[in-house]
Design an enzyme around this catalytic site. Structure first.
Site, mmCIF file in Angstrom:
data_model
loop_
_atom_site.group_PDB
_atom_site.id
_atom_site.type_symbol
_atom_site.label_atom_id
_atom_site.label_comp_id
_atom_site.label_asym_id
_atom_site.label_seq_id
_atom_site.Cartn_x
_atom_site.Cartn_y
_atom_site.Cartn_z
ATOM 1 N N HIS A 212 76.018 37.377 -6.396
ATOM 2 C CA HIS A 212 76.481 36.249 -5.530
ATOM 3 C C HIS A 212 77.891 36.693 -4.754
ATOM 4 O O HIS A 212 78.166 36.478 -3.674
ATOM 5 C CB HIS A 212 76.612 35.037 -6.308
ATOM 6 C CG HIS A 212 77.180 33.815 -5.568
ATOM 7 N ND1 HIS A 212 76.344 33.081 -5.135
ATOM 8 C CD2 HIS A 212 78.271 33.615 -5.068
ATOM 9 C CE1 HIS A 212 76.804 31.957 -4.341
ATOM 10 N NE2 HIS A 212 78.155 32.282 -4.434
ATOM 11 N N GLU A 213 78.689 37.183 -5.985
ATOM 12 C CA GLU A 213 80.213 37.381 -5.267
ATOM 13 C C GLU A 213 80.113 38.559 -4.360
ATOM 14 O O GLU A 213 80.882 38.725 -3.169
ATOM 15 C CB GLU A 213 81.000 37.698 -6.578
ATOM 16 C CG GLU A 213 81.340 36.247 -7.434
ATOM 17 C CD GLU A 213 81.663 35.201 -6.561
ATOM 18 O OE1 GLU A 213 82.557 35.257 -5.712
ATOM 19 O OE2 GLU A 213 81.220 33.959 -6.938
ATOM 20 N N HIS A 216 79.492 37.457 -0.856
ATOM 21 C CA HIS A 216 80.564 37.155 -0.092
ATOM 22 C C HIS A 216 81.343 38.556 0.312
ATOM 23 O O HIS A 216 81.778 38.449 1.446
ATOM 24 C CB HIS A 216 81.578 36.249 -0.911
ATOM 25 C CG HIS A 216 80.704 34.954 -1.320
ATOM 26 N ND1 HIS A 216 80.434 34.306 -0.534
ATOM 27 C CD2 HIS A 216 80.934 34.124 -2.453
ATOM 28 C CE1 HIS A 216 80.047 32.847 -0.910
ATOM 29 N NE2 HIS A 216 80.261 32.948 -2.139
ATOM 30 N N HIS A 222 78.065 30.532 2.061
ATOM 31 C CA HIS A 222 76.819 29.970 1.103
ATOM 32 C C HIS A 222 75.739 29.575 2.126
ATOM 33 O O HIS A 222 75.758 29.196 3.203
ATOM 34 C CB HIS A 222 77.424 28.695 0.564
ATOM 35 C CG HIS A 222 78.466 28.762 -0.487
ATOM 36 N ND1 HIS A 222 79.521 28.400 -0.771
ATOM 37 C CD2 HIS A 222 78.477 30.165 -1.356
ATOM 38 C CE1 HIS A 222 80.216 28.855 -1.885
ATOM 39 N NE2 HIS A 222 79.289 29.957 -2.328
#
Ligand SMILES: *[C@@H]1O[C@H](CO)[C@@H](O)[C@H](O)[C@H]1NC(C)=O
Length: 473
Positions: A212-213, A216, A222
């Site tokens: 997930h990170e 980014h 998101h």
């Protein structure tokens, strides 16, 4: 008239209960500010927000969290804000975009470096988790990632605690789990106050959060899909975790597709997670796949599910981490046959082979375990029925009615003679909070109403409805 006014009072006081709690409202405002739902223009000289601004922010949060869009800080909304999440601000334009893009790297070959390791896992396991996290993205794009152990890497990964090592402090255990900078900055930080894990429902899964990170760090904002990897809230460990279509489309808009991947899509999807994680060392059950041993509406009104040596609780918000049965009920073996909690006596009974264990709360009653003499061994399911305050035991296609406090003749009867539409050889059964009776077998479950007739539309899937397992397809 009397009835009407009574109803009105009830509703009003219920609303007051959720809104009059200033601490939760303040906390909600802090949350909305921290995650970018409530923002003042830079030149504004006032710190206060109007009720309309707050209402709009709540509304946007609700849309992003797939909650009813009411603009009111109700219990569901407050509860959602308490869920663990990622520390990057949420996008505002989710109403119009499928995914939000934050920027991108101009090169396709990137280096990364792990600057320190969490003591929660072995260094090798941390390396493997981070490596698999990168692999989710390199499998579907032309991006290539290479680990370096010295010098300045493009993407720099580290763990730090509350108030140490970063300009944006973490918040201790829970809530914010990690944060990352957008391209081409390259910082990825994990909150050391979390329990980082792999291959278990305990703690927080490092591989999924890292993926997930990295999303980014590679330029993704998101997603508005709560099943997507890029959803703002962490949805918990999933043994067969995969990217959502929204994740794939988002990253491919930035970097393009991976030709090799497009050719044999199926194979790549199924091999996305390395094999070592699909077979964890301890025989941990998979609530999404395994049949149940037993299920109870137990002490404190909690729903407990049992499988092998483990037990977990089920709430409206999902399942708890798996716990060893022994840590809750000392002296109880694993691989139970059946269990039942009596609303009448507050006792909990566990069946295995020819033995019976009886607990009050979590304390074993003296004299137990006892040998079952009046019913055959290997009971397969048990439930307490509020209708006659008796305990029903099931085995094969038969059942017995047992009065805990009186002397009753235990006589075998056919399940189908009382519970029409319910199969034999059950896994588990219970009467739940709503007074309805549930029977479990494999992934199917059946629901009977208080008059013991089968509710419409059953059987349904236990994995989907009870264990809240989601599929990406
Ligand atoms: C009960 O289960 C045990 C273990 O599976 C088995 O060895 C035994 O034969 C069973 N007994 C009866 C009466 O079904």
């Amino acid at each position: 008239m009397l009835f009407l006014s009574l109803l009105l009072t009830l509703t009003l006081s219920a609303n007051a209960a959720t809104l009059a709690d200033p601490s939760s409202e303040e906390e909600a405002l802090r949350y909305l500010k921290e995650f970018g739902y409530l923002q003042k223009p830079l030149e504004s000289d006032s710190e206060d927000f109007s009720p309309e601004e707050v209402q709009e922010a709540v509304r946007v949060f609700q849309v992003a969290s797939q909650l009813p869009e009411t603009g009111v800080l109700d219990t569901d909304t407050l509860e959602k804000m308490k869920q663990p999440r990622c520390g990057v601000e949420d996008p505002f334009n989710q109403k119009t975009h499928r995914y939000l893009l934050l920027g991108r790297w101009r090169k396709k070959n990137l280096t990364y470096r792990i600057h320190n390791y969490t003591p929660d896992m072995k260094a090798d396991e941390v390396k493997a988790a981070i490596q698999s996290a990168f692999k989710y993205w390199s499998d579907i794009t032309p991006l290539k990632f290479r680990e370096i152990t010295y010098g300045r890497a493009d993407i720099r990964i580290s763990f730090h605690r509350l108030g140490v090592g970063c300009s944006r402090p973490f918040d201790g255990p829970g809530k914010v789990l990690a944060h990352a900078d957008i391209p081409e900055l390259g910082t990825v930080h994990f909150d050391e106050d979390e329990q980082w894990t792999e291959g278990t429902y305990r703690g927080v899964n490092l591989r999924i959060i890292a993926a997930h990170e990295l999303g980014h760090a590679l330029g993704l904002g998101h997603s508005r899909y709560s099943n997507a990897l890029m959803a703002p809230q962490y949805a918990g460990y999933k043994p067969n975790f995969r990217l959502h279509d929204d994740d794939v489309k988002g990253i491919q808009v930035l970097y393009g597709k991976n030709d090799r991947y497009e050719e044999d899509k199926k194979e790549h999807i199924t091999t996305a997670a390395p094999a070592i994680f699909t077979t964890p060392s301890s025989p941990m059950p998979d609530p999404c796949k395994d049949d149940l041993d037993a299920m109870i509406l137990g002490p404190n009104g909690k729903t407990f599910a049992f499988k092998g040596n483990y037990v977990w609780t089920i709430t409206d918000y999902g399942i708890s981490p798996l716990t060893r049965i022994q840590t809750l009920w000392k002296g109880l073996p694993g691989n139970l046959d059946a269990a039942v909690h009596s609303k009448r006596t507050k006792r909990t009974y566990f069946f295995k082979g020819d033995k019976l264990w009886r607990y009050t709360d979590f304390k074993l009653n003296s004299g137990y375990p006892k040998i079952l003499t009046r019913v055959p061994p290997n009971i397969s399911a048990a439930l307490y029925w509020e209708g006659n305050q008796k305990i029903f035991l099931f085995k094969g296609d038969e059942y017995w009615q047992w009065d805990e406090l009186g002397w009753s003749i235990l006589q075998a009867k056919k399940i189908s003679s009382l519970f029409t539409g319910i199969p034999g050889k059950l896994d588990a059964a219970l009467t739940w909070k709503n007074g309805k009776i549930y029977f479990f077998k494999g992934d199917k479950y059946w629901r009977l109403n208080k008059q013991l007739s089968l509710d419409r539309g059953y059987p349904l899937s236990k994995a989907e409805r009870w264990m809240q397992c989601y599929h990406f397809d």
